[in-house]
Design a protein around this motif. Structure first.
Motif, PDB file in Angstrom:
ATOM      1  N   GLY A  41       1.023  -1.159  -0.043  1.00 51.40           N
ATOM      2  CA  GLY A  41       0.088  -0.148   0.068  1.00 51.40           C
ATOM      3  C   GLY A  41       0.900   1.160  -0.047  1.00 51.40           C
ATOM      4  O   GLY A  41       0.494   2.186  -0.655  1.00 51.40           O
ATOM      5  N   LEU A  42       2.130   1.607   0.882  1.00 55.66           N
ATOM      6  CA  LEU A  42       2.962   2.363   0.739  1.00 55.66           C
ATOM      7  C   LEU A  42       3.456   2.556  -0.601  1.00 55.66           C
ATOM      8  O   LEU A  42       3.776   3.701  -0.928  1.00 55.66           O
ATOM      9  CB  LEU A  42       3.699   2.230   2.038  1.00 55.66           C
ATOM     10  N   HIS A  43       3.959   1.435  -1.164  1.00 56.33           N
ATOM     11  CA  HIS A  43       4.466   1.731  -2.448  1.00 56.33           C
ATOM     12  C   HIS A  43       3.597   2.182  -3.467  1.00 56.33           C
ATOM     13  O   HIS A  43       4.094   2.986  -4.130  1.00 56.33           O
ATOM     14  CB  HIS A  43       5.178   0.074  -2.804  1.00 56.33           C
ATOM     15  N   MET A  44       2.400   1.627  -3.512  1.00 54.81           N
ATOM     16  CA  MET A  44       1.367   2.313  -4.466  1.00 54.81           C
ATOM     17  C   MET A  44       1.162   3.492  -4.101  1.00 54.81           C
ATOM     18  O   MET A  44       1.083   4.393  -5.158  1.00 54.81           O
ATOM     19  CB  MET A  44       0.122   1.204  -4.233  1.00 54.81           C
ATOM     20  N   SER A  45       1.150   4.032  -3.001  1.00 51.02           N
ATOM     21  CA  SER A  45       0.825   5.482  -2.651  1.00 51.02           C
ATOM     22  C   SER A  45       1.921   6.338  -3.114  1.00 51.02           C
ATOM     23  O   SER A  45       1.667   7.322  -3.714  1.00 51.02           O
ATOM     24  CB  SER A  45       0.863   5.518  -1.251  1.00 51.02           C
ATOM     25  N   ALA A  46       3.352   5.854  -3.187  1.00 50.61           N
ATOM     26  CA  ALA A  46       4.309   6.751  -3.529  1.00 50.61           C
ATOM     27  C   ALA A  46       4.126   6.430  -5.049  1.00 50.61           C
ATOM     28  O   ALA A  46       4.580   7.694  -5.936  1.00 50.61           O
ATOM     29  CB  ALA A  46       5.541   6.031  -3.384  1.00 50.61           C
ATOM     30  N   GLU A  47       3.813   5.524  -5.812  1.00 51.41           N
ATOM     31  CA  GLU A  47       3.671   5.707  -7.253  1.00 51.41           C
ATOM     32  C   GLU A  47       2.465   6.479  -7.795  1.00 51.41           C
ATOM     33  O   GLU A  47       2.593   7.220  -8.965  1.00 51.41           O
ATOM     34  CB  GLU A  47       3.404   4.132  -7.763  1.00 51.41           C
ATOM     35  N   LEU A  48       1.444   6.638  -6.812  1.00 53.67           N
ATOM     36  CA  LEU A  48       0.383   7.443  -7.449  1.00 53.67           C
ATOM     37  C   LEU A  48       0.591   9.160  -7.159  1.00 53.67           C
ATOM     38  O   LEU A  48      -0.082   9.825  -7.741  1.00 53.67           O
ATOM     39  CB  LEU A  48      -0.867   7.026  -6.666  1.00 53.67           C
ATOM     40  N   LEU A  49       1.393   9.400  -6.110  1.00 51.57           N
ATOM     41  CA  LEU A  49       1.819  10.632  -5.933  1.00 51.57           C
ATOM     42  C   LEU A  49       1.767  11.631  -7.171  1.00 51.57           C
ATOM     43  O   LEU A  49       1.222  12.488  -7.033  1.00 51.57           O
ATOM     44  CB  LEU A  49       2.761  10.706  -4.747  1.00 51.57           C
ATOM     45  N   PRO A  50       2.626  11.359  -7.804  1.00 47.73           N
ATOM     46  CA  PRO A  50       2.914  12.418  -8.933  1.00 47.73           C
ATOM     47  C   PRO A  50       1.700  12.678  -9.929  1.00 47.73           C
ATOM     48  O   PRO A  50       1.371  13.770 -10.369  1.00 47.73           O
ATOM     49  CB  PRO A  50       3.864  11.804 -10.084  1.00 47.73           C
ATOM     50  N   PHE A  51       0.727  11.843 -10.094  1.00 41.26           N
ATOM     51  CA  PHE A  51      -0.666  11.770 -10.731  1.00 41.26           C
ATOM     52  C   PHE A  51      -1.453  12.533 -10.087  1.00 41.26           C
ATOM     53  O   PHE A  51      -2.361  13.328 -10.545  1.00 41.26           O
ATOM     54  CB  PHE A  51      -1.220  10.298 -11.126  1.00 41.26           C
ATOM     55  N   LEU A  52      -1.658  12.255  -8.682  1.00 45.30           N
ATOM     56  CA  LEU A  52      -2.373  13.130  -7.699  1.00 45.30           C
ATOM     57  C   LEU A  52      -1.965  14.679  -7.780  1.00 45.30           C
ATOM     58  O   LEU A  52      -2.757  15.579  -7.835  1.00 45.30           O
ATOM     59  CB  LEU A  52      -2.256  12.631  -6.132  1.00 45.30           C
ATOM     60  N   VAL A 139      -5.211   8.435 -12.160  1.00 48.39           N
ATOM     61  CA  VAL A 139      -4.494   7.897 -11.096  1.00 48.39           C
ATOM     62  C   VAL A 139      -4.350   6.222 -11.389  1.00 48.39           C
ATOM     63  O   VAL A 139      -3.245   5.586 -11.455  1.00 48.39           O
ATOM     64  CB  VAL A 139      -5.127   8.160  -9.864  1.00 48.39           C
ATOM     65  N   TYR A 140      -5.395   5.439 -11.618  1.00 49.69           N
ATOM     66  CA  TYR A 140      -5.124   4.091 -11.381  1.00 49.69           C
ATOM     67  C   TYR A 140      -5.068   3.584 -12.877  1.00 49.69           C
ATOM     68  O   TYR A 140      -4.044   2.627 -12.757  1.00 49.69           O
ATOM     69  CB  TYR A 140      -6.628   3.635 -11.049  1.00 49.69           C
ATOM     70  N   PHE A 141      -5.262   4.244 -13.951  1.00 47.43           N
ATOM     71  CA  PHE A 141      -4.848   3.694 -15.315  1.00 47.43           C
ATOM     72  C   PHE A 141      -3.336   4.083 -15.409  1.00 47.43           C
ATOM     73  O   PHE A 141      -2.776   3.166 -15.737  1.00 47.43           O
ATOM     74  CB  PHE A 141      -5.757   4.193 -16.203  1.00 47.43           C
ATOM     75  N   GLY A 142      -3.073   5.216 -14.933  1.00 46.22           N
ATOM     76  CA  GLY A 142      -1.709   5.412 -14.850  1.00 46.22           C
ATOM     77  C   GLY A 142      -0.621   4.715 -13.934  1.00 46.22           C
ATOM     78  O   GLY A 142       0.494   4.324 -14.348  1.00 46.22           O
ATOM     79  N   ALA A 143      -1.280   4.406 -12.971  1.00 48.22           N
ATOM     80  CA  ALA A 143      -0.423   3.455 -11.943  1.00 48.22           C
ATOM     81  C   ALA A 143      -0.286   2.273 -12.648  1.00 48.22           C
ATOM     82  O   ALA A 143       0.860   1.560 -12.246  1.00 48.22           O
ATOM     83  CB  ALA A 143      -1.203   3.449 -10.788  1.00 48.22           C
ATOM     84  N   VAL A 144      -1.128   1.578 -13.442  1.00 47.53           N
ATOM     85  CA  VAL A 144      -0.684   0.232 -13.776  1.00 47.53           C
ATOM     86  C   VAL A 144      -0.235   0.567 -15.428  1.00 47.53           C
ATOM     87  O   VAL A 144      -0.212  -0.558 -16.105  1.00 47.53           O
ATOM     88  CB  VAL A 144      -2.023  -0.641 -13.990  1.00 47.53           C
ATOM     89  N   GLY A 145      -0.084   1.544 -15.811  1.00 44.56           N
ATOM     90  CA  GLY A 145       0.829   1.473 -17.202  1.00 44.56           C
ATOM     91  C   GLY A 145      -0.401   1.541 -18.481  1.00 44.56           C
ATOM     92  O   GLY A 145       0.155   1.158 -19.417  1.00 44.56           O
TER      93      GLY A 145
END
Length: 180
Positions: A41-52, A139-145
């Motif tokens: 969850g922490l790793h996913m949060s770090a990946e989502l931060l730029p999109f947010l 956020v979600y589409f960007g996070a999974v590429g």
């Protein structure tokens, strides 16, 4: 009524006990699984931060530039033709983009008109009638590429428009026929 309150207080503890009992039966290390999920969850949060950050910056520019007010004034005659208060346009526009921005607009409308005013009631129902399509896609589409999201965007925005139209129609019907 007391039974419903009592049962509602037991739901979360019973869910936790069910998970722990299931882990015991399947001989799963529940604590390690919990810690692993927390790390993920922490790793996913770090990946989502730029999109947010990008989404929040775009919303801030839209609101502070005055463009939102200008567009509202531009489409006001169209809204009046359908007997929909033009004050709801910023909510219609921002709801698919950001839940936080839409909630801020809903709170502002409620503060301005009062909670019993039809505009406030409409805003509250619209707030709960749709989801934040652009936020989800970004956020979600960007996070999974996922790069190609055109069809999902069209379907999501059509669902948002449908939800908002139905929210207005049902709210007006309810407060004019049932509530009176």
């Amino acid at each position: 009524m007391m039974d419903i309150v009592f049962i509602s207080k037991l739901i979360i503890p019973l869910l936790i006990l069910t998970i722990l009992f299931s882990a015991l039966l399947t001989k799963t290390d529940a604590y390690s699984a919990f810690v692993s999920g927390g790390k993920e969850g922490l790793h996913m949060s770090a990946e989502l931060l730029p999109f947010l950050v990008g989404m929040m910056a775009a919303i801030s520019v839209l609101r502070s530039s005055g463009l939102l007010l200008w567009i509202t004034n531009l489409v006001s005659p169209l809204f009046l033709h359908f007997s929909v208060p033009a004050e709801l346009f910023p909510l219609f526009l921002t709801r698919p983009i950001s839940g936080t921005a839409a909630l801020s607009i809903t709170a502002d409308l409620t503060h301005t008109f009062g909670p019993e005013h039809m505009i406030s009631r409409l805003a509250a129902v619209i707030q709960g009638s749709t989801d934040t399509t652009l936020y989800i896609l970004t956020v979600y589409f960007g996070a999974v590429g996922i790069k190609k999201m055109g069809r999902a965007l069209v379907v999501g925005l059509l669902a948002d428009i449908t939800g908002m139209i139905l929210a207005v129609a049902i709210t007006v019907w309810y407060f004019q026929n049932v509530w009176s």
